[in-house]
Structure formats: structure tokens, C-alpha cells
Design a protein around this motif. Structure first.
Motif, PDB file in Angstrom:
ATOM      1  N   ALA A 350       0.821  -1.216   0.000  1.00 41.18           N
ATOM      2  CA  ALA A 350       0.000   0.000   0.000  1.00 41.18           C
ATOM      3  C   ALA A 350       0.854   1.265   0.000  1.00 41.18           C
ATOM      4  O   ALA A 350       0.463   2.301  -0.549  1.00 41.18           O
ATOM      5  CB  ALA A 350      -0.937  -0.001   1.205  1.00 41.18           C
ATOM      6  N   ALA A 351       2.050   1.175   0.592  1.00 40.95           N
ATOM      7  CA  ALA A 351       2.939   2.340   0.667  1.00 40.95           C
ATOM      8  C   ALA A 351       3.647   2.632  -0.650  1.00 40.95           C
ATOM      9  O   ALA A 351       4.203   3.722  -0.831  1.00 40.95           O
ATOM     10  CB  ALA A 351       3.971   2.139   1.770  1.00 40.95           C
ATOM     11  N   VAL A 405       4.084   4.997  -7.559  1.00 42.80           N
ATOM     12  CA  VAL A 405       3.892   6.302  -6.935  1.00 42.80           C
ATOM     13  C   VAL A 405       5.225   7.018  -6.755  1.00 42.80           C
ATOM     14  O   VAL A 405       6.261   6.398  -6.500  1.00 42.80           O
ATOM     15  CB  VAL A 405       3.172   6.162  -5.578  1.00 42.80           C
ATOM     16  CG1 VAL A 405       1.753   5.663  -5.778  1.00 42.80           C
ATOM     17  CG2 VAL A 405       3.945   5.238  -4.628  1.00 42.80           C
ATOM     18  N   ALA A 406       5.195   8.321  -6.907  1.00 43.51           N
ATOM     19  CA  ALA A 406       6.422   9.116  -6.800  1.00 43.51           C
ATOM     20  C   ALA A 406       6.903   9.224  -5.363  1.00 43.51           C
ATOM     21  O   ALA A 406       8.106   9.296  -5.101  1.00 43.51           O
ATOM     22  CB  ALA A 406       6.191  10.508  -7.386  1.00 43.51           C
ATOM     23  N   GLU A 407       5.969   9.251  -4.413  1.00 41.34           N
ATOM     24  CA  GLU A 407       6.314   9.405  -3.001  1.00 41.34           C
ATOM     25  C   GLU A 407       5.766   8.220  -2.210  1.00 41.34           C
ATOM     26  O   GLU A 407       4.696   7.688  -2.517  1.00 41.34           O
ATOM     27  CB  GLU A 407       5.723  10.707  -2.438  1.00 41.34           C
ATOM     28  CG  GLU A 407       6.166  11.966  -3.172  1.00 41.34           C
ATOM     29  CD  GLU A 407       7.651  12.245  -3.033  1.00 41.34           C
ATOM     30  OE1 GLU A 407       8.236  11.840  -1.999  1.00 41.34           O
ATOM     31  OE2 GLU A 407       8.228  12.861  -3.955  1.00 41.34           O
ATOM     32  N   SER A 408       6.498   7.835  -1.182  1.00 38.28           N
ATOM     33  CA  SER A 408       6.044   6.746  -0.311  1.00 38.28           C
ATOM     34  C   SER A 408       4.741   7.126   0.376  1.00 38.28           C
ATOM     35  O   SER A 408       4.573   8.256   0.844  1.00 38.28           O
ATOM     36  CB  SER A 408       7.108   6.437   0.742  1.00 38.28           C
ATOM     37  OG  SER A 408       6.597   5.565   1.733  1.00 38.28           O
ATOM     38  N   GLY A 409       3.851   6.154   0.467  1.00 40.45           N
ATOM     39  CA  GLY A 409       2.609   6.380   1.193  1.00 40.45           C
ATOM     40  C   GLY A 409       2.777   6.315   2.695  1.00 40.45           C
ATOM     41  O   GLY A 409       1.880   6.734   3.444  1.00 40.45           O
ATOM     42  N   ASP A 410       3.926   5.805   3.169  1.00 39.34           N
ATOM     43  CA  ASP A 410       4.196   5.712   4.601  1.00 39.34           C
ATOM     44  C   ASP A 410       5.696   5.566   4.797  1.00 39.34           C
ATOM     45  O   ASP A 410       6.268   4.496   4.559  1.00 39.34           O
ATOM     46  CB  ASP A 410       3.459   4.518   5.213  1.00 39.34           C
ATOM     47  CG  ASP A 410       3.572   4.467   6.736  1.00 39.34           C
ATOM     48  OD1 ASP A 410       4.432   5.178   7.303  1.00 39.34           O
ATOM     49  OD2 ASP A 410       2.807   3.701   7.358  1.00 39.34           O
ATOM     50  N   GLU A 411       6.345   6.644   5.232  1.00 42.21           N
ATOM     51  CA  GLU A 411       7.799   6.622   5.372  1.00 42.21           C
ATOM     52  C   GLU A 411       8.277   5.820   6.572  1.00 42.21           C
ATOM     53  O   GLU A 411       9.478   5.639   6.764  1.00 42.21           O
ATOM     54  CB  GLU A 411       8.349   8.050   5.417  1.00 42.21           C
ATOM     55  CG  GLU A 411       8.264   8.752   4.074  1.00 42.21           C
ATOM     56  CD  GLU A 411       9.344   9.804   3.895  1.00 42.21           C
ATOM     57  OE1 GLU A 411       9.909  10.252   4.918  1.00 42.21           O
ATOM     58  OE2 GLU A 411       9.616  10.175   2.733  1.00 42.21           O
ATOM     59  N   LYS A 412       7.357   5.313   7.386  1.00 39.88           N
ATOM     60  CA  LYS A 412       7.752   4.379   8.442  1.00 39.88           C
ATOM     61  C   LYS A 412       7.943   2.972   7.879  1.00 39.88           C
ATOM     62  O   LYS A 412       8.476   2.103   8.544  1.00 39.88           O
ATOM     63  CB  LYS A 412       6.698   4.349   9.560  1.00 39.88           C
ATOM     64  CG  LYS A 412       6.493   5.675  10.287  1.00 39.88           C
ATOM     65  CD  LYS A 412       5.637   5.516  11.523  1.00 39.88           C
ATOM     66  CE  LYS A 412       4.234   5.042  11.210  1.00 39.88           C
ATOM     67  NZ  LYS A 412       3.451   6.027  10.414  1.00 39.88           N
TER      68      LYS A 412
END
Length: 642
Positions: A350-351, A405-412
Motif C-alpha cells: 500500500a505504501a 507512486v512518486a512518493e512513499s505512502g508511509d515513510e515508516k
């Protein structure tokens, strides 16, 4: 993007090291290739047997020797949750292949054992050897020579490596790997681990433990932690053997079924009659290096320090733990998936998922883009994510791919290469007078990565657990668990030790594990030097350790040493043990030939050898010969008339 110099150096070294055996492999691959349908070499009675039970239209297609035939090789069984969804895949595949103008046949099934069921049981001693048995079973399925390509249905620990090893022994055939996907998220992995530790302390009942395990492993699909099974799926993605983003789509969903159909059709398209992409050419030295990088960047299973060596070997490629170690020094850790974090693979998907990881590593110059995949030339085509395409007007939706996606959906859970969780891949080679071993430190805190303490020597998990339950291990120590190597007892995984060692570490004790056995992708927060090679039965020095010897395990310096005076050390004899019980019961006697012929862990713990030397010329089915000019190159082979 320029390739990182370390990636370039390691790859060049592997190419040079592998030149004779890779050249031999490619010569065998070309010798097996047939112009037109592979079944055209069969006699009439052979061919008639091959399609006797088929529907009339499929039988006619096979008889005419025009359309390709796609083999289905499946590891289905309904006890293994990860493989239960495969029950319905053959029907989907056959229908999709017909629509692509070809025929699919169920070529054969291979065994699939669940390490989760056999963990800590006698059956676990068959686990590693099941990989080679699966490769052999794959060979039997394909030996009918009816097929022009194959789809391989497998997910779990030894199954995907075994299928790929078998596929590479039929490397002239294209191969598409088809996953089943992970089960939906249940009880969190962190909560599950907590219950296990409390049970080991006697603070939770068996009923509470079983309830927690049942809430974690609750349905069809792969276990959701990032162990060997899900590491397999990541590697199939980065090696270009999956359709992009196929790994972590849950079972029994429209997208899962659409991806299965699309994979089957792709297999039909890349046969010798079409866009010929044989698996033996796809899996080359750069592909193997990409696999190692993908493993390191995601904190994948230590089992692949065995399996990737064995897979490479099947393709005539020679890698060793130095290659893993050098790459680990420069490959950043981009994910935090349990046991290296709290998230599971569904959260990871999902991320941003596999397409995000592949793009980031390509952008960092840490993957080779100039490789061939099942989509053709270039790995960047796999930096995508699949979605349902309901615009086709067909009765069933197809698949459309969009850029990751260009950016992570969750940087954790998932990060870019410019902001990694760690600058290195978290897998370390340690070596010294105890041999060579692998440490996975991505889940180990820095303060626990060096342990110097007295040895406590055990010959089995049961001995260790008996002392733990008796309260004898409340101290600093290094557990030396020996006679767990492939020759001794099949090299079982030793997960039963993890909760006990974790409890001792949590209580403030400095503890570590040194063993010639395995811990796999579930290796956790306790420092563990595993796969010690060579094992005692191959003359390895682990058999010289005695209780009380000071052992130093240091992931920072790569040290695995018994701090014993040299004259004392060399005056000792290797320890012995009665291993006869290891060979009897639960089918273990059937695997004596594996224990007697297996090579050491660093060479893949395999029972097969590298391809034999290249003959001067090899006769082909169509009367041509193939000659070799510069051994080892994928571009070297030229066709010529006798």
C-alpha cells in the motif's frame, strides 16, 4: 543513471569467475532449443499419448504442430495457506492461453511443505532438501518435451527456489512465475511475537498462544511477515520473472485473477514461435546481482544466501558470500517490514510496493537496467503497479499498469534511496577461526551487534530449551548450536530458540547464537551468526569449541572468533555426536542420499553441480551444430551448418 562502481566491480568479478560454467550452460541451452513447437521432435506415439485426454479443439491444435503449448507446473496443496489459492489457477490459465491462440497443459505438481507446520518438528529436517526435490519434480514434469513455455505456481520458502532451479535446467523454455498473494492482515506481527515471548516465559497458556497464532495466520495466502516466502516474491519481481507488481495482490480478488490470466498469456507470447525470451537467458549474471541487491535493500531472508547461490549455480553462475557482503556495504535499506519493522507486506504494498523499490534502486545506480525480463529489454518497465482494466469490453477485466507512486505512502515502511532507514543492507559476512557465517543485522540494534561472552555448547534445540526452562541460562553467553548443518541433519530452521534468546536479551543479558543451522527470514533482534561453513561433518572448526571458550561475534568488524590460544585450539580434536536418530522417522531415511552428497552452505547446500565443460560442438534437433567462441557470454553463440 550510471551504475554504482561497487555494483560494476562485483558484477564483472562474477562474470569472470563464471565464464567456463556459464558458457557450458548456454551451450546446453542452445542444444535443447527447437525451431517451431518443441513437441515436433516427438514420435507419433509419444505425441498421441501427450494429448490423448484433451478436448477436441486443444487436441487438434497440439496435433497440427503450429500453436505453442504452455506447461503448468504447480505447487498446490490446500494445507499450505499460501498455496491453497492455486487450486483454481489452472482453469484460469487454460482459458487465457486459449484466447492467446495457444494451449496450456497441466504438466505436473511438485511437493510444497510448510515450514510453519514443521518448525521444531522432525519434518523440518526435510525442508532444505525439499528445494532440490522440487527442482527434480519440475524436471520430471517438463521431461515429456511437450512444451514451449511454462508457468510456475509457487510462493513459499523452498518452493520458488526449487521451481526456478528446475526451470533453469530447462533454460531453453520461457518461464513466467505466478504468485498467489498474501493473506489479508490479521493480528499484528508485533503482538504475535509478544505472545510467543510470554509463552516461553510461562506467562501465557497454550490456549492463548494458539488463539494468537490463529488470529495471525487466519486465511488463504502467504504469511504476511517478510520471511523467505515474501522475499521469494520480491526477488521474482526484481529478476523480471513476474508481471510487474504481481507479488502482493491478495488472493481471490478480481485483480489477482486478472494478473494470473495476463501471466499465462505472456508465457504464450514469449515462446520460440513469438518473442523468444528463454529463462536461461533472462537469468544471467546481472539478473543475479539485481536479485542480491533487491534482497539487501528490503531486509530479506537469510535463506537466500543459500538459495540465490543455488539458483545462480543452476544457470552456470558462481557467487559467494563475499559478493553479498560487498553489495550490502553500499545498498541502502529502503523498507521496514516485520521482523525488521512493525509493518507487514500488505502495508508495504500500500505504501508503494515493489515498483517503488525497483525505481529507487535504478535511480541510485544500484540495479542493472540493461537486463532482459519477461517483458523484454530493460528492468525499468517493472517500475509500475497493476490495476484492473474494465474498459476491454470482455466478460473479465484485464490489467493496466501505471507508474509506481512518486512518493512513499508511509515513510515508516518505505523510503526513497536518498533517505534510507540505513545506508547499508543489513546483511554481514563474519569470519574467523570458527569459519564463515552470515548475520542479518537489519533488525538488531547497534548495541547488540557485538557480543563477547563464554560459549555454551549444544547439540540440539531440545538441549538448549531444556536448559532455558531449567533456569540455567540467566547469564551472558554465546550459544554454540552445532550439528545442524546440511550433512548432519538437513540444516533445519531454529525458530524455537528466538523467543527464549529474545527474553534473555530483554532481561539485560548479552547473548548471541552461533550455528551451522538456519534462522531464515524470521531472524529477529538477537545477533545470530548462522550457516557457519564448513560444518563439522565437512571438517569445520565449530567442532573445536568447548564450554567456557570466549567467543567474539562482531558484526561491525566481521569477526567470528574463538579467543583461544592457538596451541590449545590446534591441539583439539573435532567433537563428535551420535547423529543416527537424525536419519530415521518422518521420512528422513528417504533423504540419506541428500545428506551424503550435499555441498557446504556457502556453495548453496545443493546436491547438483555446475554445468559440465563445453563440448566443441553440440548436435541440435534440426541437424545444426552450435559452436562456442568466447565462453561465458550471452552474445557468443552462433548457429552454423555441419
Amino acid at each position: 543513471m550510471a551504475v554504482h562502481p561497487v555494483l560494476e566491480t562485483v558484477t564483472a568479478r562474477i562474470i569472470q569467475r563464471s565464464r567456463p560454467s556459464r558458457g557450458a550452460y548456454l551451450a546446453h541451452l542452445e542444444a535443447a532449443r527447437v525451431k517451431g513447437p518443441q513437441r515436433g521432435v516427438l514420435a507419433c506415439t509419444n505425441l498421441a499419448h501427450g494429448f490423448a485426454a484433451f478436448p477436441a479443439n486443444d487436441k487438434l491444435a497440439l496435433k497440427e504442430l503450429k500453436k505453442p503449448s504452455v506447461a503448468i507446473v504447480s505447487a498446490y496443496n490446500d494445507m499450505l495457506s499460501a498455496h491453497q489459492p492455486f487450486e483454481g489457477f489452472p482453469a484460469i490459465i487454460k482459458d487465457a492461453v486459449r484466447k492467446a491462440g495457444a494451449v496450456a497443459q497441466f504438466a505436473g505438481g511438485v511437493p510444497a511443505m510448510c515450514d510453519g507446520v514443521t518448525q521444531g518438528q522432525p519434518g523440518m529436517e526435510l525442508s532444505l532438501f525439499s528445494r532440490d526435490a522440487i527442482a527434480m519434480s519440475t524436471g520430471i514434469a517438463l521431461s515429456h518435451n511437450m512444451f514451449d513455455a511454462a508457468v510456475y505456481l509457487g510462493v513459499c520458502d523452498k518452493i520458488v527456489p526449487g521451481l526456478l532451479i528446475g526451470a533453469l535446467h530447462f533454460g531453453h523454455l520461457p518461464a513466467v512465475f505466478v504468485p498467489a498473494g498474501p493473506m489479508t492482515t490479521g493480528l499484528s506481527n508485533k503482538e504475535k511475537a509478544s505472545i510467543r515471548q510470554r509463552y516461553a516465559q510461562g506467562k501465557a497458556t497454550r490456549d492463548e498462544l494458539l488463539e494468537g497464532e490463529s488470529q495471525s495466520y487466519h486465511g488463504a495466502g502467504t504469511c504476511t511477515f517478510y520471511g523467505t516466502a515474501n522475499s521469494n516474491q520480491m526477488l521474482m519481481e526484481v529478476m523480471g520473472l513476474h508481471l510487474p507488481g504481481a507479488a502482493f495482490i491478495t488472493p481471490n480478488t478480481p485483480l489477482r485473477d486478472a494478473l494470473t490470466a495476463a501471466a499465462a498469456q505472456r508465457a504464450a507470447q514469449i515462446t520460440e514461435q513469438g518473442e523468444y525470451l528463454p529463462v536461461g537467458r533472462i537469468v544471467d549474471e546481472k539478473c543475479i546481482v539485481n536479485a542480491v541487491v533487491g534482497l539487501l535493500a528490503t531486509g530479506g531472508s537469510t535463506n537466500h544466501t543459500l538459495h540465490l547461490v543455488a539458483i545462480a549455480k543452476a544457470a552456470g553462475i558462481v557467487i559467494d558470500w563475499n559478493d553479498f557482503d560487498e553489495l550490502s556495504n553500499v545498498v541502502p535499506l529502503l523498507t521496514r517490514i516485520y521482523p525488521n519493522g512493525d509493518a507487514d507486506v500488505n502495508h508495504f504494498h500500500a505504501a508503494g510496493g515493489t515498483g517503488f523499490v525497483i525505481r529507487e534502486l535504478l535511480d541510485a545506480g544500484l540495479l542493472h537496467d540493461d537486463v532482459t525480463t519477461i517483458l523484454g529489454k530493460g528492468l525499468r518497465a517493472h517500475c509500475t503497479e497493476p490495476f484492473l482494466d474494465e474498459t476491454k469490453g470482455d466478460d473479465k477485466p484485464g490489467v493496466v499498469w501505471k507508474a509506481a507512486v512518486a512518493e512513499s505512502g508511509d515513510e515508516k515502511v518505505l523510503r526513497k534511496h536518498t533517505n534510507p532507514f540505513s545506508p547499508d543492507g543489513g546483511m554481514v559476512l563474519v569470519q574467523g577461526n570458527l569459519g564463515r557465517a552470515v548475520m542479518k543485522v537489519s533488525a538488531v540494534k547497534e548495541e547488540h551487534r557485538t557480543v563477547e561472552a563464554p560459549a555454551l555448547v549444544f547439540n540440539s534445540q531440545e538441549e538448549f530449551m531444556a536448559d532455558y526452562k531449567a533456569g540455567k541460562l540467566d547469564r551472558d553467553f554465546v550459544a554454540v548450536l552445532r550439528f545442524q548443518g546440511p550433512r548432519a541433519n538437513g540444516m533445519p530452521e531454529l525458530h524455537a530458540l528466538t523467543p527464549a534468546l529474545a527474553n534473555l536479551q530483554d532481561a539485560g543479558r548479552k547473548v548471541a547464537l552461533v550455528t551451522d543451522g538456519r534462522m531464515s527470514g524470521a531472524s529477529g533482534k538477537v545477533p545470530a551468526a548462522i550457516h557457519v561453513s564448513p560444518e563439522i561433518l565437512a571438517g569445520g572448526p565449530l567442532g573445536l569449541v568447548r564450554d567456557g571458550d570466549i567467543i567474539r561475534v562482531d558484526a561491525f568488524t566481521g569477526t567470528l572468533e574463538a579467543l583461544v590460544p592457538s596451541e590449545v585450539w590446534h591441539a583439539r580434536s573435532l567433537a563428535t555426536a551420535d547423529l543416527s536418530p537424525n536419519g530415521v522417522g518422518m521420512g528422513r531415511e528417504l533423504f540419506a542420499m541428500f545428506r551424503n552428497s550435499v555441498c557446504e552452505a556457502e556453495k548453496g547446500a545443493t546436491t547438483f553441480s555446475l554445468p559440465s565443460p563445453i563440448p566443441t560442438t553440440v548436435s541440435l534437433h534440426d541437424g545444426h551444430t552450435v559452436g562456442n567462441t568466447v565462453p561465458g557470454s550471452d552474445e557468443d553463440f552462433s548457429m552454423k551448418k555441419d
